[in-house]
Scaffold this motif. Structure first.
Motif, PDB file in Angstrom:
ATOM      1  N   LEU A   1     -28.642  10.377 -50.040  1.00 38.37           N
ATOM      2  CA  LEU A   1     -28.236  11.304 -48.979  1.00 38.37           C
ATOM      3  C   LEU A   1     -27.882  10.506 -47.737  1.00 38.37           C
ATOM      4  CD1 LEU A   1     -29.728  14.678 -47.990  1.00 38.37           C
ATOM      5  CD2 LEU A   1     -29.630  12.903 -46.244  1.00 38.37           C
ATOM      6  N   ASN A   2     -26.820  10.933 -47.075  1.00 38.19           N
ATOM      7  CA  ASN A   2     -26.397  10.270 -45.846  1.00 38.19           C
ATOM      8  C   ASN A   2     -26.069  11.328 -44.793  1.00 38.19           C
ATOM      9  OD1 ASN A   2     -23.989   9.123 -44.049  1.00 38.19           O
ATOM     10  ND2 ASN A   2     -25.241   7.403 -44.716  1.00 38.19           N
ATOM     11  N   PHE A   3     -26.718  11.208 -43.643  1.00 36.41           N
ATOM     12  CA  PHE A   3     -26.451  12.083 -42.502  1.00 36.41           C
ATOM     13  C   PHE A   3     -26.080  11.190 -41.333  1.00 36.41           C
ATOM     14  CE2 PHE A   3     -27.835  14.240 -38.622  1.00 36.41           C
ATOM     15  CZ  PHE A   3     -27.143  15.443 -38.748  1.00 36.41           C
ATOM     16  N   SER A   4     -24.932  11.436 -40.747  1.00 35.02           N
ATOM     17  CA  SER A   4     -24.456  10.536 -39.699  1.00 35.02           C
ATOM     18  C   SER A   4     -23.903  11.304 -38.516  1.00 35.02           C
ATOM     19  CB  SER A   4     -23.374   9.598 -40.248  1.00 35.02           C
ATOM     20  OG  SER A   4     -22.247  10.336 -40.678  1.00 35.02           O
ATOM     21  N   MET A   5     -23.913  10.623 -37.401  1.00 33.80           N
ATOM     22  CA  MET A   5     -23.314  11.135 -36.176  1.00 33.80           C
ATOM     23  C   MET A   5     -22.328  10.096 -35.682  1.00 33.80           C
ATOM     24  SD  MET A   5     -25.106  11.974 -32.487  1.00 33.80           S
ATOM     25  CE  MET A   5     -25.282  10.207 -32.108  1.00 33.80           C
ATOM     26  N   SER A   6     -21.091  10.504 -35.513  1.00 35.47           N
ATOM     27  CA  SER A   6     -20.096   9.569 -35.024  1.00 35.47           C
ATOM     28  C   SER A   6     -20.431   9.157 -33.595  1.00 35.47           C
ATOM     29  CB  SER A   6     -18.695  10.202 -35.072  1.00 35.47           C
ATOM     30  OG  SER A   6     -18.674  11.418 -34.348  1.00 35.47           O
ATOM     31  N   THR A   7     -19.982   7.976 -33.215  1.00 35.32           N
ATOM     32  CA  THR A   7     -20.338   7.434 -31.896  1.00 35.32           C
ATOM     33  C   THR A   7     -19.815   8.332 -30.779  1.00 35.32           C
ATOM     34  OG1 THR A   7     -18.350   6.058 -31.923  1.00 35.32           O
ATOM     35  CG2 THR A   7     -20.387   5.063 -32.719  1.00 35.32           C
ATOM     36  N   LEU A   8     -20.619   8.477 -29.764  1.00 39.36           N
ATOM     37  CA  LEU A   8     -20.234   9.265 -28.595  1.00 39.36           C
ATOM     38  C   LEU A   8     -20.719   8.557 -27.333  1.00 39.36           C
ATOM     39  CD1 LEU A   8     -23.117  10.806 -27.755  1.00 39.36           C
ATOM     40  CD2 LEU A   8     -22.490  12.205 -29.702  1.00 39.36           C
ATOM     41  N   ASN A   9     -20.153   8.960 -26.218  1.00 32.25           N
ATOM     42  CA  ASN A   9     -20.504   8.382 -24.912  1.00 32.25           C
ATOM     43  C   ASN A   9     -21.387   9.378 -24.156  1.00 32.25           C
ATOM     44  OD1 ASN A   9     -17.402   7.536 -25.530  1.00 32.25           O
ATOM     45  ND2 ASN A   9     -18.566   5.827 -24.680  1.00 32.25           N
ATOM     46  N   PRO A  10     -22.712   9.206 -24.225  1.00 36.21           N
ATOM     47  CA  PRO A  10     -23.612  10.218 -23.632  1.00 36.21           C
ATOM     48  C   PRO A  10     -23.548  10.300 -22.115  1.00 36.21           C
ATOM     49  CG  PRO A  10     -24.858   8.303 -24.349  1.00 36.21           C
ATOM     50  CD  PRO A  10     -23.458   8.094 -24.826  1.00 36.21           C
ATOM     51  N   PHE A  11     -23.100   9.234 -21.432  1.00 29.49           N
ATOM     52  CA  PHE A  11     -23.103   9.235 -19.969  1.00 29.49           C
ATOM     53  C   PHE A  11     -21.723   9.539 -19.385  1.00 29.49           C
ATOM     54  CE2 PHE A  11     -26.333   6.128 -21.385  1.00 29.49           C
ATOM     55  CZ  PHE A  11     -27.462   6.838 -20.995  1.00 29.49           C
ATOM     56  N   ASP A  12     -20.768   9.811 -20.263  1.00 33.55           N
ATOM     57  CA  ASP A  12     -19.429  10.132 -19.792  1.00 33.55           C
ATOM     58  C   ASP A  12     -19.317  11.637 -19.559  1.00 33.55           C
ATOM     59  OD1 ASP A  12     -16.887   9.775 -18.968  1.00 33.55           O
ATOM     60  OD2 ASP A  12     -16.055   9.244 -20.929  1.00 33.55           O
ATOM     61  N   LYS A  13     -18.406  12.044 -18.679  1.00 33.57           N
ATOM     62  CA  LYS A  13     -18.202  13.449 -18.379  1.00 33.57           C
ATOM     63  C   LYS A  13     -16.911  13.933 -19.032  1.00 33.57           C
ATOM     64  CE  LYS A  13     -20.460  13.172 -13.836  1.00 33.57           C
ATOM     65  NZ  LYS A  13     -20.294  13.399 -12.374  1.00 33.57           N
ATOM     66  N   LYS A  14     -16.948  15.173 -19.523  1.00 40.09           N
ATOM     67  CA  LYS A  14     -15.762  15.735 -20.146  1.00 40.09           C
ATOM     68  C   LYS A  14     -14.638  15.936 -19.137  1.00 40.09           C
ATOM     69  CE  LYS A  14     -18.200  18.148 -23.866  1.00 40.09           C
ATOM     70  NZ  LYS A  14     -18.467  19.456 -24.532  1.00 40.09           N
ATOM     71  N   ASP A  15     -14.999  16.264 -17.899  1.00 40.51           N
ATOM     72  CA  ASP A  15     -13.988  16.508 -16.879  1.00 40.51           C
ATOM     73  C   ASP A  15     -13.805  15.303 -15.961  1.00 40.51           C
ATOM     74  OD1 ASP A  15     -16.478  16.698 -15.820  1.00 40.51           O
ATOM     75  OD2 ASP A  15     -16.106  18.481 -14.610  1.00 40.51           O
ATOM     76  N   ARG A  16     -14.086  14.092 -16.512  1.00 43.48           N
ATOM     77  CA  ARG A  16     -13.999  12.878 -15.692  1.00 43.48           C
ATOM     78  C   ARG A  16     -12.558  12.660 -15.225  1.00 43.48           C
ATOM     79  NH1 ARG A  16     -12.308   8.227 -17.532  1.00 43.48           N
ATOM     80  NH2 ARG A  16     -12.828   8.818 -19.686  1.00 43.48           N
ATOM     81  N   VAL A  17     -12.426  12.185 -13.994  1.00 45.08           N
ATOM     82  CA  VAL A  17     -11.129  11.827 -13.425  1.00 45.08           C
ATOM     83  C   VAL A  17     -11.159  10.341 -13.093  1.00 45.08           C
ATOM     84  CG1 VAL A  17      -9.474  12.232 -11.555  1.00 45.08           C
ATOM     85  CG2 VAL A  17     -10.805  14.148 -12.488  1.00 45.08           C
ATOM     86  N   GLY A  18     -10.149   9.606 -13.530  1.00 45.63           N
ATOM     87  CA  GLY A  18     -10.099   8.182 -13.253  1.00 45.63           C
ATOM     88  C   GLY A  18     -10.692   7.365 -14.389  1.00 45.63           C
TER      89      GLY A  18
END
Length: 879
Positions: A407-424
């Motif tokens: 069995l394999n359960f995985s989570m693709s890499t993500l940026n936890p400290f980034d904002k979805k509405d980031r500008v710049g």
């Protein structure tokens, strides 16, 4: 038969004609003088009164139409046609008798004796029927057909006389049934039915015999019964007869086909041998459109060798094999998928059943692999789940490895400290990426003889692994890519080991030994490592002003990195223990997770620098295919030429690793070369002990002795393929079109092109492409290994291809040569002859362990697949 029924059920009273000659005494008048119009209501009414037709009839003729009012008969001459609803009758002459409710249609013979304009009945739902002449009574639903020619589901019924009864029963006499598409009477073969009765569901015949090229064969069937259900039919499969030099006379492949429903069928086959052996198999196919498709096969065989009374005879070899494949349509359930590919059985199955298989690729395989998997992806989510059952079997070593399940359960890499509405641009901490992966395994490694025994259950290994990678990358000094990573791995185990010293008895005393105890219970082991890397790209280019060569470009990609991992064999972690291993009391460390699924955390500290360099060299030339003269074509000279290694600062010895290198290049678009190997930088010393030459590596670099690193291993390979279409003006795909699936090339073929793609075996996907005059490909492989004391190498060449001797002859071949063994490897030839409605195939392996030949002459159509002549010599047979 069905066309006649339609005419009987829908009579007509209305008569129309393009050109008409109408007279009560049948006197012929000029067609321009008399026409059916509003002034002829009296005669039209008279026709209605005397006719039983209820639907509209439209009658036309190119030459003339004569209406006999006295007898209420219409005569149509010259390309005559009668249209009745959506049914049509065409012939050179048609007589429509409205008084007696009959129609007679026939062809005519001209002054030169040429027959033309036969009677043709057309029904959109049933197809067309052609005959010399037809007579039919609409009221009694009886009729006669002379010299019929009609196609019925891939077969052709021609000649003879057919009489239709009022209950839709057909009586046939002297008709020929064939799957040859040549026009009658020039069909290459046929089955002559002297007498027969046909209904909607069955055909019953009297004596029948086979005719080939108008020559009757002494093969007579006294009677026959052929069911014609409107669904998939079941029936007997005729066996093969022959003799095997080892097993005796045989009756093989005798069985029964079962059409379970429109989505599922099954074939049961078996065979017996005169010396006591037997075999049986079950094959099943299933399919649901837009959902899934698959097939299942199971075979069991018992083989008795030797003579009666010998151990080989009294203890027969029993073998089985199971194969299952299942595939799901991707659109059936988006986000989930289930698939299966199973091939398992006894290690001797293919060898002992070689005569029945007659497939060299299957017989010569050394490994069997299986996988049953299920996966799910959640929409708008980084999570994925997959589970599988796996099976790996080495037929040579007779070992089996099972995953029960994984069995394999995985989570693709993500940026936890980034904002979805980031500008710049991202800040440094917003570039931190985190992933997660969980793997759970249950694995059993055993031999095939122990697979189904209770002792094997205690050898099942279980474990769970968690992995959390954390990484961050950034660009520094504009041209450099800098990456950092932290990796944490934690393994969960359900058993560990303990080692103890023991004395083992020997014939002369005792010797040192080690006993290993397995301790059940949960234990965890975590390890981590940190690292970083720096890379960049350096470009260099040389331009040329004259000639076809425009420029040469070199791309150099150096990289350097650092990694650190602590020593997890230290006592504080509890992953390693010590034990006495000899009578002198010497002690050594061992991992309590030794031999487990994932192994234990590594022992020894590592603080290493990783380094590597990659090179790509290509040139630009002016393309001759560009009419403007400005076209540039890129040609790769050297790709992926890399050198990699590492240096461990804290290692006790041999701090520098071996240096690995690899690369590839292309001499032409069709010829590619791959190479690779490793270099050992350390001195290797040889010495003699007890008269035996031995050797060892010494912690001293070769360049300290003025020498270059030793070539420890090297491999070199290339392949080349070529066919006639690639040399022509209109280049085509190297892969010939195959029936089925979404192959656009195949779907675009017209009827004449499709006829050249011939089926040559019972396998529905086994086709020979007669449209390509020739194909050729070969593969060369060279390997070299130098341990310092012993040098070994191997060199092999394999080739395969096909060519057309004529548009109807095709020869395929597979061969090879082992330069080290100095002999030709397994060689086989397949020769095919397209005989229009027949196929001739010759399979021949002239030498080797699996020497055989086979000759098959059979009808192409699957309807008469049992009409064949076969002669073959198996791998073990000399007959």
């Amino acid at each position: 038969m069905q066309l006649f029924s339609a005419f009987a059920q829908n009579p007509d009273t209305s008569l129309r004609s393009k050109r008409a000659i109408i007279s009560s005494d049948s006197t012929v008048l000029d067609s321009s003088l008399v026409k059916l119009d509003s002034t002829l209501h009296t005669k039209t009414d008279t026709v209605k009164k005397k006719s039983d037709f209820e639907d509209k009839i439209v009658a036309t003729a190119e030459d003339s139409t004569i209406y006999d009012a006295k007898h209420n008969i219409v005569h149509l001459y010259g390309k005559a046609r009668v249209v009745y609803g959506d049914k049509t009758v065409d012939a050179n002459y048609i007589r429509l008798d409205q008084k007696n409710n009959t129609i007679f249609a026939k062809g005519t013979i001209d002054s030169l004796g040429h027959f033309s304009g036969p009677a043709i009945f057309k029904d959109p739902s049933q197809g067309a029927l052609t005959a010399d002449s037809v007579y039919y009574n609409f009221k009694t639903s009886k009729g006669k057909i002379y010299q019929v020619y009609t196609e019925q589901e891939g077969g052709y019924i021609t000649g003879g006389k057919v009489k239709k009864q009022e209950d839709n029963e057909l009586h046939m006499k002297g008709v020929v049934y064939s799957t040859c598409s040549n026009p009658y009477p020039h069909q290459h073969f046929g089955i002559v039915i002297t007498k027969g009765i046909a209904t909607d569901r069955q055909i019953v015949t009297g004596p029948a015999y086979v005719v080939i090229e108008d020559v009757p064969l002494p093969i007579v069937l006294p009677f026959g019964f052929f069911p014609k259900p409107n669904r998939r039919a079941s029936g007997i499969i005729f066996p093969q007869f022959g003799e095997d030099a080892t097993l005796g006379f045989f009756l093989r492949d005798f069985g029964y086909y079962i059409g379970l429903n429109d989505y599922w069928d099954m074939t049961l086959k078996g065979g017996i041998y005169s010396k006591g052996s037997y075999e049986g198999n079950i094959a099943s196919r299933y399919m649901k459109r837009y959902k899934y498709t698959g097939n299942l096969f199971f075979s069991y065989a018992s083989r008795k060798y030797g003579v009666e009374g010998t151990p080989q005879y009294e203890h027969p070899q029993r073998d089985f094999n199971i194969r299952w494949s299942h595939s799901q349509n991707p659109n059936a359930r988006p986000g989930t998928n289930f698939s299966a590919s199973v091939n398992a059985g006894t290690s001797t199955y293919y060898r002992n059943n070689a005569n029945g298989i007659m497939d060299f690729n299957q017989i010569s395989q050394n490994n069997l692999n299986s996988s049953i998997s299920y996966s799910k992806t959640w929409a708008n989510s980084p999570f994925n789940l997959s589970t599988s059952l796996t099976h790996n079997q080495d037929l040579t070593r007779r070992t089996v490895s099972l995953g029960l399940p994984s069995l394999n359960f995985s989570m693709s890499t993500l940026n936890p400290f980034d904002k979805k509405d980031r500008v710049g641009e991202q800040k440094w901490y917003q570039r931190i990426a985190v992933g997660y992966n969980l793997t759970a395994d249950n694995r059993l490694n055993t031999t095939d003889s122990m697979l189904f025994k209770k002792e094997s259950l205690s050898k099942v290994q279980s474990g769970i692994r968690h992995n959390i990678p954390i990484s961050m990358s950034s660009r520094i000094l504009k041209y450099f890519q800098f990456s950092q990573n932290i990796n944490y791995t934690e393994n969960w185990y359900f058993q560990t080991i303990r080692k103890k010293y023991a004395l083992a008895p020997t014939p002369t005393g005792t010797k040192d030994s080690t006993s290993i105890d397995t301790i059940q219970g949960f234990r965890r082991a975590g390890e981590y490592s940190v690292g970083g890397g720096l890379s960049t790209k350096i470009y260099g280019m040389v331009n040329f002003k004259k000639g076809k060569l425009v420029a040469i470009r070199h791309v150099l990609t150096p990289n350097i990195g650092f990694s650190y991992r602590p020593d997890f064999s230290q006592e504080k972690y509890g992953f390693y223990q010590e034990y006495v291993y000899n009578q002198a009391g010497d002690r050594t460390k061992y991992s309590i997770f030794e031999g487990s699924l994932y192994g234990g955390p590594g022992g020894g500290k590592s603080a290493a620098i990783n380094f590597g360099i990659d090179n790509n060299i290509e040139m630009k030339v002016r393309s001759t295919k560009d009419t403007t003269g400005n076209g540039i074509k890129k040609i790769p000279i050297l790709q992926g030429l890399s050198l990699n290694g590492n240096y461990n600062f804290v290692a006790d010895s041999f701090k520098l690793s071996t240096l690995s290198f690899s690369g590839r290049t292309f001499f032409t678009e069709k010829l590619g070369v791959n190479f690779g190997g490793s270099l050992d930088p350390y001195v290797y010393q040889t010495y003699i002990r007890n008269g035996v030459t031995m050797g060892r590596r010494v912690d001293r670099y070769l360049w300290q002795n003025g020498k270059l690193p030793r070539l420890a291993s090297f491999n070199f390979s290339f392949d080349y393929s070529l066919n006639s279409s690639t040399l022509g003006k209109n280049n085509k795909s190297n892969n010939p079109p195959t029936p089925g699936g979404n192959n656009e090339t195949f779907n675009r073929l017209n009827a004449s092109e499709l006829a050249q793609l011939q089926q040559i075996s019972r396998d529905a996907n086994a086709f020979v492409d007669f449209t390509v005059p020739w194909n050729f490909s070969f593969y060369y492989n060279f390997t070299y290994a130098n341990s310092g004391l012993l040098k070994t190498y191997s060199q092999t060449l394999s080739a395969n291809g096909d060519f057309s001797l004529t548009p109807k002859w095709k020869v395929q071949f597979t061969t090879g040569y082992d330069f080290q063994m100095n002999k030709i490897s397994a060689t086989s030839f397949n020769i095919y002859r397209d005989l229009h409605c027949w196929d001739l195939s010759i399979n021949w392996s002239p030498f080797g362990s699996y020497k055989y030949y086979g000759v098959n002459l059979r009808v192409k159509s699957s309807i008469l697949q049992d009409l064949k002549l076969s002669k073959r010599s198996g791998y073990q047979s000399f007959y």
